[in-house]
Every structure is written in C-alpha cells, then in structure tokens.
Scaffold this active site. Structure first.
Site, PDB file in Angstrom:
ATOM      1  N   HIS A  14      55.981 -28.694 -88.144  1.00 19.38           N
ATOM      2  CA  HIS A  14      55.532 -30.122 -87.763  1.00 19.38           C
ATOM      3  C   HIS A  14      54.007 -30.229 -88.231  1.00 19.38           C
ATOM      4  CE1 HIS A  14      58.190 -30.739 -84.634  1.00 19.38           C
ATOM      5  NE2 HIS A  14      58.409 -29.646 -84.081  1.00 19.38           N
ATOM      6  N   GLY A  66      57.833 -23.415 -77.968  1.00 19.68           N
ATOM      7  CA  GLY A  66      56.878 -23.646 -78.744  1.00 19.68           C
ATOM      8  C   GLY A  66      56.385 -25.104 -78.951  1.00 19.68           C
ATOM      9  N   HIS A 121      59.431 -23.112 -87.432  1.00 26.88           N
ATOM     10  CA  HIS A 121      59.845 -24.594 -86.908  1.00 26.88           C
ATOM     11  C   HIS A 121      58.333 -25.204 -86.626  1.00 26.88           C
ATOM     12  CE1 HIS A 121      62.125 -27.054 -84.023  1.00 26.88           C
ATOM     13  NE2 HIS A 121      60.963 -27.515 -83.774  1.00 26.88           N
ATOM     14  N   GLU A 122      57.592 -24.425 -85.824  1.00 23.47           N
ATOM     15  CA  GLU A 122      56.186 -25.053 -85.430  1.00 23.47           C
ATOM     16  C   GLU A 122      55.317 -25.522 -86.576  1.00 23.47           C
ATOM     17  OE1 GLU A 122      56.366 -26.345 -82.696  1.00 23.47           O
ATOM     18  OE2 GLU A 122      57.957 -25.063 -81.832  1.00 23.47           O
ATOM     19  N   GLN A 129      53.077 -33.040 -81.730  1.00 24.02           N
ATOM     20  CA  GLN A 129      54.021 -33.444 -80.958  1.00 24.02           C
ATOM     21  C   GLN A 129      53.122 -33.858 -79.539  1.00 24.02           C
ATOM     22  OE1 GLN A 129      56.123 -29.606 -81.084  1.00 24.02           O
ATOM     23  NE2 GLN A 129      57.656 -30.871 -80.589  1.00 24.02           N
ATOM     24  N   CYS A 144      64.362 -29.184 -80.540  1.00 28.20           N
ATOM     25  CA  CYS A 144      62.797 -29.120 -80.484  1.00 28.20           C
ATOM     26  C   CYS A 144      62.582 -30.499 -79.539  1.00 28.20           C
ATOM     27  CB  CYS A 144      62.520 -30.346 -81.921  1.00 28.20           C
ATOM     28  SG  CYS A 144      60.946 -30.843 -82.054  1.00 28.20           S
ATOM     29  N   LEU A 145      61.426 -30.569 -78.764  1.00 30.72           N
ATOM     30  CA  LEU A 145      61.137 -30.995 -77.675  1.00 30.72           C
ATOM     31  C   LEU A 145      60.894 -32.717 -78.083  1.00 30.72           C
ATOM     32  CD1 LEU A 145      58.443 -28.930 -76.021  1.00 30.72           C
ATOM     33  CD2 LEU A 145      60.946 -29.109 -75.358  1.00 30.72           C
TER      34      LEU A 145
HETATM   35 NI    NI Z   1      59.804 -28.937 -82.877  1.00 31.01          NI
END
Ligand code: NI
Length: 189
Positions: free
Chosen positions: A144, A45, A140-141, A50, A98-99
């Site tokens: 953000h 995701g 989670h997404e 991000q 998380c990236l």
């Molecule tokens: Ni994340």
C-alpha cells in the site's frame, strides 16, 4: 470521529507514500485512530494511504488469525518507514482480502520469509526475520505504501473475472458495514 477506509478507485491508494519524519503532528493519536479503524472493520492490517494519508505508516494486529497461523499469535506491530528484504524466493499462494476492496478475496503468490526493518512510534529502529502469514500481512500492507494493492499481483484473467465487482467498488455500488470513503468519481445508487 472514526476514520473512514478509502476504497479502491481512490487516487490516494495509487500514490507512493512519503517517509515519516520525527515530529509528525499528533502521530500517536493517528496511530491509535488507525488501530480503532482496523479493529472496527475486523482487519488485521491497515496502511495510512487507506485512511487517506500518503505517509509510510502501517498498523498490524495479526492475533485474530493465529488460530490458523501460529506465527501471528500476539503479533501487534506499528511500522514507520518499513523496509522489506526478501529472504526466500519461493512464493506460496494464499487468499487475501483488503479493507479497501470489500467483498473480494483472491489468491496471491508471496514469499514466506522476509527481513523487516522499521521504526516504532517512538522512532526507535527494529529488525526482525518474519515468516509465514505474518510475512504475508507485512508485504500486503507495505505494498500500500508503494501505491499497490493485492489484486495487482493476480492474473489478467482473474482480474477480468472480478471486473464487475471492482467496478462496483470504484463507482460506489457496494455495501460496507464500516465507515468508508468512496472514490471521487463514485456515484452512489
Ligand atoms: Ni490492504
């Protein structure tokens, strides 16, 4: 050009993202570029903040984790202006990463059942009940988009234990094998 992933410490990750309006310039290209950035970095995701854009846009392809979580098989979702309704108050704890926080994984409590409403990239409305790990990815997404990251949900003690790792990300002292953008204050060693 490949989109870099903005790392923890960058202020864009703490902003509340703006709703997306029809006619947003080059939206389909942006969505395609976000999928590419997500696949390149082996994430499931990616939210627009991000990649440095404070807009309410998320891409998800949960299929890579479907071996462990059947509900994720074949699930690819482009979410515009998503809204989550919690359907079940019981929280389950599972590890997340998380990236924007490379090299860290922490247990996060989240509910298992949600109703999700969103627009697709043609601004058509959708609504679906979503469960299990897919519901976790969506939560989670969508965090953000509210300027939150998953470690906001962990205990103060756990956060203290990973303080050095977090500081290394903020200051750019972290090796990442996908294109990234460090926080403005970062001084790379
Ligand atoms: Ni994340």
């Amino acid at each position: 050009m490949k989109l870099p992933v903005y790392l923890y410490g960058h202020p864009v990750l703490r902003k509340i993202a703006e709703p997306l309006e029809p006619g947003y310039p080059d939206l389909k290209k942006l969505v395609a570029d976000m999928y590419e950035a997500m696949y390149d970095s082996e994430g499931v995701g990616l939210a627009a903040p991000q990649i440095g854009k404070s807009i309410r846009l998320v891409v998800i392809d949960a299929d890579p984790v479907s071996e462990n979580f059947l509900e994720c098989a074949g699930r690819k979702l482009t979410l515009i202006n998503p809204e989550i309704e919690i359907l079940d108050g019981d929280k389950i704890v599972r590890a997340e990463g998380c990236l924007s926080l490379p090299g860290i994984s922490e247990n996060v409590p989240r509910v298992e059942h949600i109703r999700l409403r969103w627009l697709d990239e043609d601004f058509q409305p959708h609504e679906e009940e979503i469960s299990g790990f897919l519901a976790r990815i969506v939560q989670h997404e969508c965090d953000h988009l509210e300027g939150k990251v998953y470690i906001d949900h962990i205990s103060a003690i756990r956060r203290q234990l990973i303080r050095r790792k977090l500081n290394d990300i903020v200051t750019g002292r972290v090796a990442v094998d996908y294109p990234v953008r460090y926080a403005p204050v970062a001084k790379r060693k």
